[in-house]
Design an enzyme around this catalytic site. Structure first.
Site, PDB file in Angstrom:
ATOM      1  N   CYS A 280      -4.691   9.898   0.319  1.00  0.00           N
ATOM      2  CA  CYS A 280      -3.597   9.931  -0.669  1.00  0.00           C
ATOM      3  C   CYS A 280      -4.086   9.505  -2.050  1.00  0.00           C
ATOM      4  O   CYS A 280      -3.415   9.764  -3.049  1.00  0.00           O
ATOM      5  CB  CYS A 280      -2.416   9.069  -0.215  1.00  0.00           C
ATOM      6  SG  CYS A 280      -2.780   7.312  -0.143  1.00  0.00           S
TER       7      CYS A 280
ATOM      8  N   HIS B 186      -8.887   6.569   1.399  1.00  0.00           N
ATOM      9  CA  HIS B 186      -7.503   7.019   1.585  1.00  0.00           C
ATOM     10  C   HIS B 186      -7.319   8.399   0.942  1.00  0.00           C
ATOM     11  O   HIS B 186      -7.481   8.547  -0.275  1.00  0.00           O
ATOM     12  CB  HIS B 186      -6.538   6.015   0.942  1.00  0.00           C
ATOM     13  CG  HIS B 186      -6.470   4.708   1.685  1.00  0.00           C
ATOM     14  ND1 HIS B 186      -5.339   4.269   2.323  1.00  0.00           N
ATOM     15  CD2 HIS B 186      -7.420   3.759   1.917  1.00  0.00           C
ATOM     16  CE1 HIS B 186      -5.578   3.100   2.906  1.00  0.00           C
ATOM     17  NE2 HIS B 186      -6.832   2.767   2.667  1.00  0.00           N
TER      18      HIS B 186
ATOM     19  N   CYS C 137      -1.663   6.862   6.482  1.00  0.00           N
ATOM     20  CA  CYS C 137      -0.971   5.899   5.633  1.00  0.00           C
ATOM     21  C   CYS C 137       0.531   6.133   5.750  1.00  0.00           C
ATOM     22  O   CYS C 137       0.999   7.268   5.786  1.00  0.00           O
ATOM     23  CB  CYS C 137      -1.457   5.957   4.190  1.00  0.00           C
ATOM     24  SG  CYS C 137      -0.550   7.024   3.087  1.00  0.00           S
ATOM     25  N   GLU C 138       1.249   5.027   5.829  1.00  0.00           N
ATOM     26  CA  GLU C 138       2.690   5.152   6.086  1.00  0.00           C
ATOM     27  C   GLU C 138       3.471   5.603   4.853  1.00  0.00           C
ATOM     28  O   GLU C 138       4.634   5.960   4.972  1.00  0.00           O
ATOM     29  CB  GLU C 138       3.256   3.833   6.610  1.00  0.00           C
ATOM     30  CG  GLU C 138       3.271   2.696   5.623  1.00  0.00           C
ATOM     31  CD  GLU C 138       3.792   1.409   6.257  1.00  0.00           C
ATOM     32  OE1 GLU C 138       3.816   1.293   7.487  1.00  0.00           O
ATOM     33  OE2 GLU C 138       4.163   0.512   5.478  1.00  0.00           O
ATOM     34  N   HIS C 139       2.806   5.588   3.700  1.00  0.00           N
ATOM     35  CA  HIS C 139       3.531   5.995   2.491  1.00  0.00           C
ATOM     36  C   HIS C 139       3.558   7.504   2.317  1.00  0.00           C
ATOM     37  O   HIS C 139       4.545   8.060   1.858  1.00  0.00           O
ATOM     38  CB  HIS C 139       2.894   5.353   1.257  1.00  0.00           C
ATOM     39  CG  HIS C 139       2.867   3.853   1.327  1.00  0.00           C
ATOM     40  ND1 HIS C 139       1.702   3.121   1.325  1.00  0.00           N
ATOM     41  CD2 HIS C 139       3.864   2.966   1.446  1.00  0.00           C
ATOM     42  CE1 HIS C 139       1.985   1.838   1.416  1.00  0.00           C
ATOM     43  NE2 HIS C 139       3.287   1.712   1.502  1.00  0.00           N
ATOM     44  N   HIS C 140       2.430   8.160   2.636  1.00  0.00           N
ATOM     45  CA  HIS C 140       2.334   9.606   2.402  1.00  0.00           C
ATOM     46  C   HIS C 140       2.073  10.389   3.690  1.00  0.00           C
ATOM     47  O   HIS C 140       2.047  11.610   3.652  1.00  0.00           O
ATOM     48  CB  HIS C 140       1.201   9.892   1.408  1.00  0.00           C
ATOM     49  CG  HIS C 140       1.346   9.192   0.090  1.00  0.00           C
ATOM     50  ND1 HIS C 140       0.745   7.984  -0.183  1.00  0.00           N
ATOM     51  CD2 HIS C 140       2.063   9.510  -1.018  1.00  0.00           C
ATOM     52  CE1 HIS C 140       1.058   7.596  -1.421  1.00  0.00           C
ATOM     53  NE2 HIS C 140       1.867   8.495  -1.943  1.00  0.00           N
TER      54      HIS C 140
ATOM     55  N   GLN D 269      -3.587  -0.299   5.570  1.00  0.00           N
ATOM     56  CA  GLN D 269      -4.871  -0.840   6.026  1.00  0.00           C
ATOM     57  C   GLN D 269      -4.795  -2.338   6.283  1.00  0.00           C
ATOM     58  O   GLN D 269      -5.420  -2.854   7.221  1.00  0.00           O
ATOM     59  CB  GLN D 269      -5.943  -0.511   4.980  1.00  0.00           C
ATOM     60  CG  GLN D 269      -7.351  -0.834   5.456  1.00  0.00           C
ATOM     61  CD  GLN D 269      -8.404  -0.408   4.461  1.00  0.00           C
ATOM     62  OE1 GLN D 269      -8.251   0.610   3.787  1.00  0.00           O
ATOM     63  NE2 GLN D 269      -9.484  -1.161   4.376  1.00  0.00           N
TER      64      GLN D 269
HETATM   65  N1  LIG Z   1      -1.674  -1.690   0.083  1.00  0.00           N
HETATM   66  C1  LIG Z   1      -1.808  -0.453   0.556  1.00  0.00           C
HETATM   67  N2  LIG Z   1      -1.356   0.554  -0.183  1.00  0.00           N
HETATM   68  C2  LIG Z   1      -1.529   1.799   0.299  1.00  0.00           C
HETATM   69  C3  LIG Z   1      -2.136   2.083   1.517  1.00  0.00           C
HETATM   70  N3  LIG Z   1      -2.152   3.428   1.690  1.00  0.00           N
HETATM   71  C4  LIG Z   1      -1.547   3.936   0.591  1.00  0.00           C
HETATM   72  N4  LIG Z   1      -1.168   2.965  -0.260  1.00  0.00           N
HETATM   73  C5  LIG Z   1      -0.501   2.961  -1.570  1.00  0.00           C
HETATM   74  O1  LIG Z   1       0.893   3.022  -1.446  1.00  0.00           O
HETATM   75  C6  LIG Z   1       1.390   3.137  -2.742  1.00  0.00           C
HETATM   76  C7  LIG Z   1       2.722   3.829  -2.754  1.00  0.00           C
HETATM   77  O2  LIG Z   1       3.144   3.739  -4.069  1.00  0.00           O
HETATM   78  P1  LIG Z   1       4.349   4.582  -4.687  1.00  0.00           P
HETATM   79  O3  LIG Z   1       4.348   4.372  -6.175  1.00  0.00           O
HETATM   80  O4  LIG Z   1       5.595   4.298  -3.930  1.00  0.00           O
HETATM   81  O5  LIG Z   1       3.947   6.062  -4.315  1.00  0.00           O
HETATM   82  P2  LIG Z   1       3.316   7.201  -5.241  1.00  0.00           P
HETATM   83  O6  LIG Z   1       4.241   7.497  -6.385  1.00  0.00           O
HETATM   84  O7  LIG Z   1       2.997   8.356  -4.350  1.00  0.00           O
HETATM   85  O8  LIG Z   1       2.013   6.491  -5.799  1.00  0.00           O
HETATM   86  P3  LIG Z   1       0.615   7.106  -6.247  1.00  0.00           P
HETATM   87  O9  LIG Z   1      -0.237   7.231  -5.017  1.00  0.00           O
HETATM   88  O10 LIG Z   1       0.055   6.091  -7.215  1.00  0.00           O
HETATM   89  O11 LIG Z   1       0.867   8.442  -6.880  1.00  0.00           O
HETATM   90  C8  LIG Z   1       0.280   3.827  -3.531  1.00  0.00           C
HETATM   91  O12 LIG Z   1      -0.181   2.914  -4.502  1.00  0.00           O
HETATM   92  C9  LIG Z   1      -0.809   4.103  -2.477  1.00  0.00           C
HETATM   93  O13 LIG Z   1      -2.113   4.026  -3.017  1.00  0.00           O
HETATM   94  C10 LIG Z   1      -2.594   0.981   2.276  1.00  0.00           C
HETATM   95  O14 LIG Z   1      -3.151   1.108   3.373  1.00  0.00           O
HETATM   96  N5  LIG Z   1      -2.415  -0.261   1.748  1.00  0.00           N
HETATM   97 ZN   LIG Z   2      -0.835   7.027   1.115  1.00  0.00          ZN
END
Ligand SMILES: Nc1nc2c(ncn2[C@@H]2O[C@H](COP(=O)(O)OP(=O)(O)OP(=O)(O)O)[C@@H](O)[C@H]2O)c(=O)[nH]1
Ligand SMILES: [Zn+2]
Length: 199
Positions: free
Chosen positions: A159, A157, A88-91, A129
């Site tokens: 994360c 996921h 996942c590109e966020h984490h 995704q």
């Molecule tokens: N739509 C989508 N979201 C994703 C995917 N993989 C991870 N995420 C979400 O990316 C979001 C990033 O949100 P942020 O609030 O910036 O990050 P965060 O504080 O780490 O969020 P939490 O995971 O809720 O603790 C989270 O809600 C993750 O669940 C994906 O493939 N698609």
């Molecule tokens: Zn993630």
């Protein structure tokens, strides 16, 4: 350029930069980067991360074009249960699950193995995704130019499991449909045929 480039062909300078970044991260986490078990870890981690993101170096269009065959079969072709591992590109934590891909040929079929290869090309990048689903869908649609294409991905996921909301059993399903799969009967036939895998 071969569509199947492997690690050895990666730019060595990039590999070394990634390695030294890991050395820094491990140190900053409070670990002793020189202790026996960790000495080779930056190198291993760099190799692992470069393997997991090798899709940036690969060309999915070239992969499909390398095995397209003229054929008059024009019913549905389904490749289901294609296991996938992405980040996942966020984490930068893994998400993993299965892809189900179908197409209806329009004069050309493609070598079956090329579909999972295309899934891997796009999965081995930093992804969400939803985009992964559309990358696979659009690549097949634009390259093979079938009468229709459908992609369903179901994934867990890390994360959302190891950290954050900490839900161990949630599964995310994404889907995309083009051409004849936009018709409800065709879409339902596809969904029925893969439904034994969706639970
Ligand atoms: N739509 C989508 N979201 C994703 C995917 N993989 C991870 N995420 C979400 O990316 C979001 C990033 O949100 P942020 O609030 O910036 O990050 P965060 O504080 O780490 O969020 P939490 O995971 O809720 O603790 C989270 O809600 C993750 O669940 C994906 O493939 N698609
Ligand atoms: Zn993630």
């Amino acid at each position: 350029m071969s569509p199947y480039q492997n690690l050895e062909e990666y730019n060595i300078e990039i590999a070394n930069d990634v390695k030294s970044s890991y050395t820094k991260i491990i140190g900053e986490l409070g670990e002793d980067v020189n202790r026996e078990g960790l000495v080779k870890t930056p190198e291993r981690a760099a190799k692992a991360m470069m393997f997991l993101t090798q899709g940036y170096k690969q060309d999915a269009v070239e992969i499909l074009n390398s095995a397209m065959f003229a054929e008059s079969y024009d019913d549905m072709v389904i490749i289901k249960n294609i296991e996938l591992y992405s980040l996942c590109e966020h984490h930068m934590l893994p998400f993993f699950g299965k892809a189900h891909v179908a197409y209806i040929p329009d004069g050309h079929i493609v070598g079956l193995s090329k579909i999972p290869r295309v899934v891997d090309v796009f999965a081995r990048r930093l992804q969400v995704q939803e985009r992964l689903t559309h990358d696979i869908l659009e690549c097949i649609n634009n390259t093979l130019k079938p009468k229709g294409v459908a992609v369903v991905i179901e994934a867990a996921h890390m994360c959302m499991m190891m950290r954050g909301v900490q839900k161990q059993n949630s599964v995310t399903t994404t889907s995309g449909f083009r051409g004849q799969f936009e018709k409800i009967e065709t879409r339902n036939e596809f969904l029925k045929l893969i439904s034994s895998e969706l639970s």
